[in-house]
Enzyme design. Structure first.
Site, short mmCIF file in Angstrom:
data_model
loop_
_atom_site.label_atom_id
_atom_site.label_comp_id
_atom_site.label_asym_id
_atom_site.label_seq_id
_atom_site.Cartn_x
_atom_site.Cartn_y
_atom_site.Cartn_z
N SER A 81 13.68 68.20 46.79
CA SER A 81 13.70 68.42 48.24
C SER A 81 14.42 69.73 48.56
CB SER A 81 14.42 67.26 48.93
OG SER A 81 14.70 67.54 50.29
N TYR A 113 21.33 60.92 50.68
CA TYR A 113 19.99 61.27 50.19
C TYR A 113 20.02 62.65 49.56
CZ TYR A 113 15.19 63.00 50.39
OH TYR A 113 13.98 63.59 50.07
#
Length: 242
Positions: free
Chosen positions: A140, A153
């Site tokens: 990500s 996260y």
């Protein structure tokens, strides 16, 4: 590497980025194996794919990882690409003592990091039998900078990023196995709806850019806005010797 004639396993392949990648690879003449927790969603996804099958299971659960790896070995011995795409993410307010922050972080770390390490280890023997194989880890833009909405996260994806670098170094002399890292920015999927995913890029763009990277043997695959950060950070880190 070649982008046709592969046997490709995609975790989280029934929706979002995973399904977009499955569609792209399916349309290009590859055998596709999608995985997900929901049998219903898998059946629905298969209707949008050619030359594809599904294996239901939750890769965050050890028993399911073992079952899936064994099914791949026995039923799909030509497996040569795994795409570790399945993920978990929670809005996690660290200022709220009743937020169960650690429980959320545990699930994210288990799904986004520990499970990937274990599943990759389980499938490596099969991948190493092939003449042209690849591991694709979907990280990500968050690996480069966390925020107050997704702190744990982001940490789990940063761990995945570090692991991927180490995995690539481990197999750097093996010309048959390539290790890719795909860095999506905000993407318009159901997965990201809670954090404003409607403002993100389409999942198909992520799939298209991964496909080009596979063709070019481009192991680092920053997509969209991630490129700006990647261009600044990666040239520095690649020159660091530990």
């Amino acid at each position: 590497m070649k982008t046709t004639g592969n046997t490709v396993f995609i975790s989280g392949g029934s929706a979002g980025i995973g399904l977009a990648i499955a569609k792209k690879m399916s349309a290009s003449g590859n055998m596709i194996i999608i995985n997900g927790r929901s049998e219903e969603r898998l059946r629905k996804a298969l209707k949008e794919l050619n030359n594809a099958v599904a294996i239901q299971g939750d890769l965050s659960v050890k028993a399911d990882r073992l079952k899936i790896a064994e099914e791949l070995k026995t039923k799909h011995p030509k497996l040569n690409i795994i795409i570790n795409n399945a993920g978990a993410a929670f809005m996690n307010d660290l200022s709220d003592v009743n937020n169960k922050s650690a429980e959320k972080a545990f699930e994210e770390i288990n799904t986004n990091y520990i499970s990937v390490i274990d599943f990759t280890a389980l499938t490596l023997p099969l991948l190493l039998q092939q003449e042209d194989a690849a591991i694709v880890n979907v990280s990500s833009i968050a690996v480069f900078r966390s925020n107050k909405y997704l702190p744990t996260y982001s940490a789990s994806k940063a761990a995945l990023h570090s692991y991927t670098q180490g995995l690539r170094d481990t197999f750097s002399e093996n010309k048959k196995l390539k290790v890719y890292e795909l860095y999506p920015p905000l993407v318009n999927t159901e997965f990201s709806a809670e954090i404003g995913g409607a403002n993100g890029i389409p999942a198909s763009q992520v799939a298209d850019e991964l496909f080009v990277a596979l063709e070019r043997n481009q192991f680092e695959v920053p997509v969209g806005d991630t490129r700006k950060i990647h261009e600044l950070v990666v040239p520095i880190t690649e020159n660091v010797t530990l």
